[in-house]
Design a protein around this motif. Structure first.
Motif, PDB file in Angstrom:
ATOM      1  N   ALA A 196     -23.995  97.856  74.616  1.00 17.25           N
ATOM      2  CA  ALA A 196     -23.580  96.749  73.757  1.00 17.25           C
ATOM      3  C   ALA A 196     -23.463  95.437  74.519  1.00 17.25           C
ATOM      4  CB  ALA A 196     -22.241  97.082  73.104  1.00 17.25           C
ATOM      5  N   HIS A 197     -23.299  95.524  75.838  1.00 13.28           N
ATOM      6  CA  HIS A 197     -23.159  94.323  76.675  1.00 13.28           C
ATOM      7  C   HIS A 197     -24.238  94.323  77.760  1.00 13.28           C
ATOM      8  CE1 HIS A 197     -19.265  93.283  74.830  1.00 13.28           C
ATOM      9  NE2 HIS A 197     -19.070  94.591  74.784  1.00 13.28           N
ATOM     10  N   LYS A 198     -25.428  94.577  77.350  1.00 12.11           N
ATOM     11  CA  LYS A 198     -26.581  94.710  78.244  1.00 12.11           C
ATOM     12  C   LYS A 198     -26.678  93.527  79.215  1.00 12.11           C
ATOM     13  CE  LYS A 198     -30.592  96.630  79.467  1.00 12.11           C
ATOM     14  NZ  LYS A 198     -30.649  97.952  80.145  1.00 12.11           N
ATOM     15  N   ASP A 199     -26.768  93.833  80.501  1.00  6.26           N
ATOM     16  CA  ASP A 199     -26.942  92.834  81.563  1.00  6.26           C
ATOM     17  C   ASP A 199     -25.765  91.869  81.693  1.00  6.26           C
ATOM     18  OD1 ASP A 199     -29.466  93.894  82.189  1.00  6.26           O
ATOM     19  OD2 ASP A 199     -30.466  92.594  80.730  1.00  6.26           O
ATOM     20  N   ASN A 200     -24.608  92.256  81.163  1.00  4.15           N
ATOM     21  CA  ASN A 200     -23.420  91.405  81.277  1.00  4.15           C
ATOM     22  C   ASN A 200     -22.269  92.095  82.012  1.00  4.15           C
ATOM     23  OD1 ASN A 200     -24.170  88.948  79.976  1.00  4.15           O
ATOM     24  ND2 ASN A 200     -24.126  90.022  78.018  1.00  4.15           N
ATOM     25  N   VAL A 201     -22.435  93.361  82.395  1.00  2.75           N
ATOM     26  CA  VAL A 201     -21.356  94.095  83.063  1.00  2.75           C
ATOM     27  C   VAL A 201     -21.536  94.016  84.570  1.00  2.75           C
ATOM     28  CG1 VAL A 201     -20.225  96.322  83.358  1.00  2.75           C
ATOM     29  CG2 VAL A 201     -21.094  95.656  81.101  1.00  2.75           C
ATOM     30  N   ALA A 202     -20.551  93.421  85.236  1.00  2.00           N
ATOM     31  CA  ALA A 202     -20.618  93.269  86.690  1.00  2.00           C
ATOM     32  C   ALA A 202     -20.184  94.535  87.422  1.00  2.00           C
ATOM     33  CB  ALA A 202     -19.728  92.107  87.126  1.00  2.00           C
ATOM     34  N   ALA A 203     -19.146  95.193  86.903  1.00  2.68           N
ATOM     35  CA  ALA A 203     -18.564  96.312  87.646  1.00  2.68           C
ATOM     36  C   ALA A 203     -17.928  97.327  86.716  1.00  2.68           C
ATOM     37  CB  ALA A 203     -17.515  95.803  88.634  1.00  2.68           C
ATOM     38  N   ILE A 204     -17.921  98.551  87.163  1.00  2.00           N
ATOM     39  CA  ILE A 204     -17.089  99.608  86.591  1.00  2.00           C
ATOM     40  C   ILE A 204     -16.103 100.005  87.676  1.00  2.00           C
ATOM     41  CG2 ILE A 204     -17.006 101.977  85.751  1.00  2.00           C
ATOM     42  CD1 ILE A 204     -19.781 101.570  84.571  1.00  2.00           C
ATOM     43  N   ILE A 205     -14.819  99.879  87.370  1.00  2.12           N
ATOM     44  CA  ILE A 205     -13.782 100.242  88.341  1.00  2.12           C
ATOM     45  C   ILE A 205     -12.997 101.427  87.799  1.00  2.12           C
ATOM     46  CG2 ILE A 205     -12.147  98.529  87.414  1.00  2.12           C
ATOM     47  CD1 ILE A 205     -11.083  98.240  90.323  1.00  2.12           C
ATOM     48  N   ILE A 206     -12.706 102.390  88.668  1.00  2.00           N
ATOM     49  CA  ILE A 206     -12.058 103.624  88.229  1.00  2.00           C
ATOM     50  C   ILE A 206     -11.220 104.210  89.355  1.00  2.00           C
ATOM     51  CG2 ILE A 206     -14.005 105.103  88.929  1.00  2.00           C
ATOM     52  CD1 ILE A 206     -13.450 106.774  86.381  1.00  2.00           C
ATOM     53  N   GLU A 207     -10.102 104.820  88.984  1.00  2.00           N
ATOM     54  CA  GLU A 207      -9.425 105.736  89.892  1.00  2.00           C
ATOM     55  C   GLU A 207     -10.208 107.052  89.816  1.00  2.00           C
ATOM     56  OE1 GLU A 207      -4.855 105.671  89.748  1.00  2.00           O
ATOM     57  OE2 GLU A 207      -5.448 104.980  87.753  1.00  2.00           O
ATOM     58  N   PRO A 208     -10.917 107.447  90.871  1.00  3.72           N
ATOM     59  CA  PRO A 208     -11.733 108.664  90.766  1.00  3.72           C
ATOM     60  C   PRO A 208     -10.911 109.897  90.406  1.00  3.72           C
ATOM     61  CG  PRO A 208     -11.628 107.842  93.020  1.00  3.72           C
ATOM     62  CD  PRO A 208     -11.061 106.779  92.161  1.00  3.72           C
ATOM     63  N   VAL A 209      -9.710 109.992  90.928  1.00  2.35           N
ATOM     64  CA  VAL A 209      -8.694 110.902  90.401  1.00  2.35           C
ATOM     65  C   VAL A 209      -7.551 110.005  89.963  1.00  2.35           C
ATOM     66  CG1 VAL A 209      -7.022 112.717  90.913  1.00  2.35           C
ATOM     67  CG2 VAL A 209      -9.348 112.851  91.852  1.00  2.35           C
ATOM     68  N   ALA A 210      -7.284 109.974  88.685  1.00  2.00           N
ATOM     69  CA  ALA A 210      -6.273 109.046  88.173  1.00  2.00           C
ATOM     70  C   ALA A 210      -4.879 109.513  88.565  1.00  2.00           C
ATOM     71  CB  ALA A 210      -6.387 108.919  86.657  1.00  2.00           C
ATOM     72  N   GLY A 211      -4.004 108.555  88.853  1.00  2.09           N
ATOM     73  CA  GLY A 211      -2.640 108.898  89.217  1.00  2.09           C
ATOM     74  C   GLY A 211      -1.601 108.145  88.430  1.00  2.09           C
ATOM     75  N   ASN A 212      -2.042 107.377  87.436  1.00  2.00           N
ATOM     76  CA  ASN A 212      -1.123 106.518  86.703  1.00  2.00           C
ATOM     77  C   ASN A 212      -0.956 106.908  85.241  1.00  2.00           C
ATOM     78  OD1 ASN A 212      -0.204 104.252  88.599  1.00  2.00           O
ATOM     79  ND2 ASN A 212      -2.388 104.398  89.018  1.00  2.00           N
ATOM     80  N   MET A 213      -1.373 108.128  84.908  1.00  2.00           N
ATOM     81  CA  MET A 213      -1.038 108.732  83.614  1.00  2.00           C
ATOM     82  C   MET A 213      -0.764 110.215  83.870  1.00  2.00           C
ATOM     83  SD  MET A 213      -4.823 108.305  81.903  1.00  2.00           S
ATOM     84  CE  MET A 213      -6.297 108.116  82.941  1.00  2.00           C
ATOM     85  N   GLY A 214      -0.193 110.458  85.058  1.00  2.00           N
ATOM     86  CA  GLY A 214      -0.141 111.780  85.630  1.00  2.00           C
ATOM     87  C   GLY A 214      -1.358 111.952  86.525  1.00  2.00           C
ATOM     88  N   CYS A 215      -1.498 113.107  87.107  1.00  2.00           N
ATOM     89  CA  CYS A 215      -2.686 113.417  87.907  1.00  2.00           C
ATOM     90  C   CYS A 215      -3.785 113.880  86.953  1.00  2.00           C
ATOM     91  CB  CYS A 215      -2.352 114.505  88.925  1.00  2.00           C
ATOM     92  SG  CYS A 215      -3.791 115.109  89.838  1.00  2.00           S
ATOM     93  N   ILE A 216      -4.806 113.050  86.778  1.00  2.00           N
ATOM     94  CA  ILE A 216      -5.892 113.354  85.847  1.00  2.00           C
ATOM     95  C   ILE A 216      -7.181 113.549  86.640  1.00  2.00           C
ATOM     96  CG2 ILE A 216      -7.126 112.649  83.777  1.00  2.00           C
ATOM     97  CD1 ILE A 216      -4.144 112.993  83.316  1.00  2.00           C
ATOM     98  N   ILE A 217      -7.782 114.709  86.473  1.00  2.00           N
ATOM     99  CA  ILE A 217      -8.941 115.098  87.270  1.00  2.00           C
ATOM    100  C   ILE A 217     -10.223 114.805  86.492  1.00  2.00           C
ATOM    101  CG2 ILE A 217     -10.042 117.049  88.459  1.00  2.00           C
ATOM    102  CD1 ILE A 217      -7.167 118.329  88.480  1.00  2.00           C
ATOM    103  N   PRO A 218     -11.234 114.227  87.141  1.00  2.00           N
ATOM    104  CA  PRO A 218     -12.480 113.945  86.427  1.00  2.00           C
ATOM    105  C   PRO A 218     -13.203 115.227  86.020  1.00  2.00           C
ATOM    106  CG  PRO A 218     -12.778 113.571  88.776  1.00  2.00           C
ATOM    107  CD  PRO A 218     -11.303 113.829  88.567  1.00  2.00           C
ATOM    108  N   LYS A 219     -13.768 115.221  84.819  1.00  7.47           N
ATOM    109  CA  LYS A 219     -14.565 116.354  84.368  1.00  7.47           C
ATOM    110  C   LYS A 219     -15.835 116.469  85.211  1.00  7.47           C
ATOM    111  CE  LYS A 219     -13.356 116.348  79.425  1.00  7.47           C
ATOM    112  NZ  LYS A 219     -13.915 116.140  78.054  1.00  7.47           N
ATOM    113  N   PRO A 220     -16.381 117.681  85.352  1.00  7.43           N
ATOM    114  CA  PRO A 220     -17.655 117.828  86.062  1.00  7.43           C
ATOM    115  C   PRO A 220     -18.731 116.936  85.449  1.00  7.43           C
ATOM    116  CG  PRO A 220     -16.652 119.978  85.674  1.00  7.43           C
ATOM    117  CD  PRO A 220     -15.824 118.982  84.911  1.00  7.43           C
ATOM    118  N   GLY A 221     -19.406 116.177  86.283  1.00  9.49           N
ATOM    119  CA  GLY A 221     -20.496 115.327  85.825  1.00  9.49           C
ATOM    120  C   GLY A 221     -20.088 113.938  85.393  1.00  9.49           C
ATOM    121  N   PHE A 222     -18.785 113.706  85.176  1.00 11.26           N
ATOM    122  CA  PHE A 222     -18.342 112.400  84.683  1.00 11.26           C
ATOM    123  C   PHE A 222     -18.598 111.294  85.698  1.00 11.26           C
ATOM    124  CE2 PHE A 222     -14.583 109.434  84.309  1.00 11.26           C
ATOM    125  CZ  PHE A 222     -15.103 108.696  83.253  1.00 11.26           C
ATOM    126  N   LEU A 223     -18.123 111.471  86.919  1.00 12.94           N
ATOM    127  CA  LEU A 223     -18.297 110.431  87.929  1.00 12.94           C
ATOM    128  C   LEU A 223     -19.762 110.265  88.323  1.00 12.94           C
ATOM    129  CD1 LEU A 223     -15.212 111.076  90.243  1.00 12.94           C
ATOM    130  CD2 LEU A 223     -15.486 109.288  88.522  1.00 12.94           C
TER     131      LEU A 223
END
Length: 429
Positions: A196-223
């Motif tokens: 929807a925002h083609k060629d307008n997104v500079a970055a995707i930022i992520i906690e690879p393992v999230a720690g700010n809604m509890g410890c949230i583990i990435p699903k296989p293949g997500f990252l």
């Protein structure tokens, strides 16, 4: 007998000169209720408050104290460095040694810039990504917290979730419009945003393992899906490793999860708990930072000698003794096994999430994989659990939306005591 009378007095006094009586909102205990305890000192696995109570600590200053509080080699290094001065505003050899050490440990980091906090590191990484790509929009994930810079306070987790803040006054509409959000662990939603925002997104930022809604583990293949998407669309992929770095592995989440990021951010871990941060990554991108390039970033206290020597000592200890991380992981696994075995026999809905030395307990029957599922837990039950353990000498994060962080100074007896107290608590409800 548990007593926090002095802490309560100090809290009332602090409220006269500090907003809410605290210098970081989650410390106010607003989510869990009651008055915060004021800490006087810490040693190893234990905190000691101003009333003389001792607590088994499961926060470790929110992550960086992997080897425990007041680790002797770190304390000695700080003391020796302080005798030579606390700040110079000029280069030191130690800054280069620190950079070289991190580069030797972490994949995909060719150059690294020291700053003074994790917030500053993430803020600078976003500016760099925008300068490098010539684009304005970023994508972050609901419930992920990257500090309090304006761009990150859209659907953030941690303290905002704890306080029930949805929209932050002071963040302009224009800034909010440049911050796109997606559910954690939902690759399709991210792909739709990028389309929807083609060629307008500079970055995707992520906690690879999230720690700010509890410890949230990435699903296989997500990252890996995010990595492939960023490569295909020319988007800078940023790992916020303020919590994950040097804790999940010597090379952080990149090493443990086998995913390559373009930029990585760090916080207090590289100062062994002192105020510090850093961002680093691939040479092509980092070369855009001043004075090499036109993306400006500066800081008088960047590379502060006390923070550098503390962090260098801690990271060197981890690098030279890789079994230390394995040991704290085993201790966390022991806590996970004890909690899950005990909770499974109680008939109370629960999920315990754990990876490495990060763990969280959620009183819910729904698997906790994102912010929406984390929000379904029984917050009231967690708050009672928190206070029961606190009054019996166990200090948990004062929010159901935070990961616990174990340190290697914890003993197996400490962990068994925590499980036994959890059992005792459940017998009271």
């Amino acid at each position: 007998m548990y007593n926090i009378g002095t802490s309560q007095q100090l809290f009332e006094k602090a409220k006269q000169s500090i907003p809410g009586g605290v210098n970081s909102p989650v410390r106010a205990f607003k989510s869990v209720g009651g008055s915060p305890v004021f800490i006087k000192k810490a040693r190893g696995a234990y905190l000691y408050d101003v009333d003389g109570n001792e607590y088994i600590d499961y926060i470790a200053s929110w992550g960086p104290l992997i080897l425990g509080h007041a680790y002797p080699k770190v304390v000695q290094a700080i003391q020796e460095a302080a005798e030579n001065g606390t700040s110079y505003g000029a280069p030191t050899e130690l800054e280069s040694k620190m950079a070289e050490l991190i580069i030797s440990m972490v994949p995909n980091v060719d150059l690294i810039r020291m700053v003074s906090s994790g917030t500053e590191a993430c803020m600078s990484a976003i500016r760099l990504a925008r300068g490098y790509t010539g684009r304005n929009k970023i994508i972050k994930f609901e419930g992920c917290y990257h500090g309090h810079a304006d761009s990150f306070l859209v659907k953030a987790g941690s303290g905002l979730a704890t306080l029930g803040i949805q929209n932050v006054p002071g963040v302009t509409q224009a800034v909010a419009e440049d911050t796109l959000t997606a559910p954690y662990n939902n690759l399709e939603a991210v792909e739709a945003l990028v389309k929807a925002h083609k060629d307008n997104v500079a970055a995707i930022i992520i906690e690879p393992v999230a720690g700010n809604m509890g410890c949230i583990i990435p699903k296989p293949g997500f990252l890996q899906g995010l990595r492939d998407l960023c490569t295909r669309e020319g988007i800078v992929f940023i790992f916020d490793e303020v919590m994950n770095g040097f804790r999940l592995a010597l090379g952080g989440a990149q090493e443990r999860l086998g995913i390559d990021a373009d930029l990585v951010t760090y916080g207090k871990v590289i100062g062994a708990g002192m105020p510090v941060g850093a961002f680093g990554g691939k040479r092509e991108i980092m070369s855009q930072i001043a004075p090499l390039g036109a993306v400006y970033q500066a800081g008088t206290l960047s590379g502060n000698p006390l923070a550098m020597v503390a962090g260098y000592t801690l990271l060197s200890e981890l690098k030279n003794n890789p079994g230390l991380l394995e040991e704290v992981d085993r201790k966390t696994g022991h806590l996970y096994d004890g909690l899950t075995e005990m909770l499974s026999n109680k008939g109370i809905p629960y999920h315990v999430n754990q990876i490495g030395s990060m763990i969280s307990v959620h009183f819910t029957g729904t698997p906790v994989i994102d912010y929406a599922s984390a929000s379904k837990q029984d917050i009231g039950l967690f708050n009672k659990y928190f206070h029961y353990l606190l009054s019996n000498g166990v200090y948990l994060p004062p929010s159901a939306y935070e990961s616990w962080f174990l340190n290697n100074a914890l003993s197996y007896d400490d962990i068994d005591r925590t499980v036994a107290l959890t059992d005792d608590f459940l017998a009271t409800i």
